[in-house]
Scaffold this active site. Structure first.
Site, PDB file in Angstrom:
ATOM      1  N   ILE A  64       0.821  -1.222   0.000  1.00 54.14           N
ATOM      2  CA  ILE A  64       0.000   0.000   0.000  1.00 54.14           C
ATOM      3  C   ILE A  64       0.852   1.267   0.000  1.00 54.14           C
ATOM      4  O   ILE A  64       0.370   2.332  -0.407  1.00 54.14           O
ATOM      5  CB  ILE A  64      -0.994  -0.017   1.187  1.00 54.14           C
ATOM      6  N   ASP A  77       1.655  -0.128   9.420  1.00 52.82           N
ATOM      7  CA  ASP A  77       1.906   1.151  10.099  1.00 52.82           C
ATOM      8  C   ASP A  77       3.386   1.547   9.937  1.00 52.82           C
ATOM      9  O   ASP A  77       3.708   2.663   9.489  1.00 52.82           O
ATOM     10  CB  ASP A  77       1.536   0.982  11.576  1.00 52.82           C
ATOM     11  N   THR A 105      -6.050  -7.560  10.552  1.00 48.34           N
ATOM     12  CA  THR A 105      -5.783  -8.979  10.255  1.00 48.34           C
ATOM     13  C   THR A 105      -4.306  -9.364  10.401  1.00 48.34           C
ATOM     14  O   THR A 105      -3.930 -10.479  10.051  1.00 48.34           O
ATOM     15  CB  THR A 105      -6.273  -9.361   8.846  1.00 48.34           C
ATOM     16  N   GLY A 106      -3.498  -8.451  10.930  1.00 54.01           N
ATOM     17  CA  GLY A 106      -2.098  -8.775  11.212  1.00 54.01           C
ATOM     18  C   GLY A 106      -1.934  -9.051  12.692  1.00 54.01           C
ATOM     19  O   GLY A 106      -2.523 -10.001  13.235  1.00 54.01           O
TER      20      GLY A 106
HETATM   21  P1  ADP Z   1      -3.256  -4.667  12.597  1.00 62.75           P
HETATM   22  O1  ADP Z   1      -2.540  -4.265  13.856  1.00 62.75           O
HETATM   23  O2  ADP Z   1      -4.454  -3.774  12.293  1.00 62.75           O
HETATM   24  O3  ADP Z   1      -3.575  -6.118  12.553  1.00 62.75           O
HETATM   25  P2  ADP Z   1      -0.988  -5.058  10.768  1.00 62.75           P
HETATM   26  O4  ADP Z   1      -0.153  -4.022  10.113  1.00 62.75           O
HETATM   27  O5  ADP Z   1      -0.330  -5.983  11.719  1.00 62.75           O
HETATM   28  O6  ADP Z   1      -2.217  -4.273  11.438  1.00 62.75           O
HETATM   29  O7  ADP Z   1      -1.694  -5.935   9.654  1.00 62.75           O
HETATM   30  C1  ADP Z   1      -2.782  -5.480   8.870  1.00 62.75           C
HETATM   31  C2  ADP Z   1      -2.661  -6.046   7.483  1.00 62.75           C
HETATM   32  O8  ADP Z   1      -1.739  -5.249   6.737  1.00 62.75           O
HETATM   33  C3  ADP Z   1      -2.132  -7.479   7.442  1.00 62.75           C
HETATM   34  O9  ADP Z   1      -2.938  -8.223   6.549  1.00 62.75           O
HETATM   35  C4  ADP Z   1      -0.724  -7.297   6.900  1.00 62.75           C
HETATM   36  O10 ADP Z   1      -0.311  -8.417   6.151  1.00 62.75           O
HETATM   37  C5  ADP Z   1      -0.909  -6.103   6.004  1.00 62.75           C
HETATM   38  N1  ADP Z   1       0.310  -5.365   5.578  1.00 62.75           N
HETATM   39  C6  ADP Z   1       1.533  -5.332   6.140  1.00 62.75           C
HETATM   40  N2  ADP Z   1       2.352  -4.538   5.418  1.00 62.75           N
HETATM   41  C7  ADP Z   1       1.620  -4.062   4.373  1.00 62.75           C
HETATM   42  C8  ADP Z   1       1.891  -3.201   3.244  1.00 62.75           C
HETATM   43  N3  ADP Z   1       3.088  -2.645   3.056  1.00 62.75           N
HETATM   44  N4  ADP Z   1       0.871  -2.952   2.368  1.00 62.75           N
HETATM   45  C9  ADP Z   1      -0.352  -3.478   2.554  1.00 62.75           C
HETATM   46  N5  ADP Z   1      -0.663  -4.285   3.587  1.00 62.75           N
HETATM   47  C10 ADP Z   1       0.312  -4.573   4.477  1.00 62.75           C
END
Ligand code: ADP
Length: 178
Positions: free
Chosen positions: A19, A42, A125-126
């Site tokens: 993203i 994040d 979902t992370g």
């Molecule tokens: P949360 O704490 O809301 O679960 P995370 O960042 O741990 O947030 O994960 C949310 C989603 O973002 C997961 O599905 C993860 O695989 C995804 N993610 C991690 N890095 C990226 C990225 N660079 N671009 C898009 N999605 C990402």
């Protein structure tokens, strides 16, 4: 690779990718309530966008679960970052309501700012543990409803899914979306 559905004249698009590279006017960050940065998407957004984003996050200070705040996009292609705080999955009914609130409040903010294209990650979902097969239909239904509530506001709402497992979960949910 990707999938697409037209919802009230807005393109609802799924792609697999990173993203931080999205060329939409806004990208959404899955933040924590202290807006303190962290791992996952994040960390990736702050690394790619530079320190200006965190400087604005510090000024704002806090964001409750399910709500959203907006900052500059810093060095990202996106003009603005919308930071929303997903629920930590606990298997309770309010999980889905709070997750839906994230998408709705983010799109309310985008519409109010005149941002016509918005990219979302798969919120919660992370690290926050929301199972993908349960999160995907909640996310898509919430986006569909928000699009309907803002007629003509958006050209595109895009999900940028990180990895094929996330993409597949959303693709299946999109096929089932009524
Ligand atoms: P949360 O704490 O809301 O679960 P995370 O960042 O741990 O947030 O994960 C949310 C989603 O973002 C997961 O599905 C993860 O695989 C995804 N993610 C991690 N890095 C990226 C990225 N660079 N671009 C898009 N999605 C990402």
């Amino acid at each position: 690779m990707g999938a697409e559905k037209l919802v009230n004249g807005t393109r609802l698009v799924l792609v697999e990718g990173d993203i931080t590279q999205a060329d939409t006017e806004a990208v959404v960050n899955a933040a924590n309530s202290r807006l303190a940065g962290g791992g996952g998407v994040d960390g990736a957004i702050h690394r790619a966008g530079g320190p200006e984003i965190m400087a604005e996050c510090r000024q704002i200070g806090h964001c409750p679960t399910g709500e959203a705040v907006i900052t500059t996009g810093g060095r990202l292609k996106a003009k603005q970052v919308i930071h929303t705080v997903g629920p930590i999955f606990r298997g309770r009914p309010e999980d889905a309501r709070l997750l839906a609130n994230c998408y709705r409040n983010s799109l309310d903010l985008a519409a109010a700012q005149g941002l016509r294209s918005v990219a979302f990650p798969s919120i919660s979902t992370g690290v926050y543990g929301y199972p993908l097969p349960e999160a995907a239909p909640v996310a898509l239904a919430a986006v569909k409803q928000a699009i309907a509530e803002h007629p003509g506001a958006f050209d595109e709402v895009r999900f940028v899914l990180f990895g094929s497992q996330a993409y597949q979960a959303y693709a299946e949910a999109l096929e089932r979306l009524a």
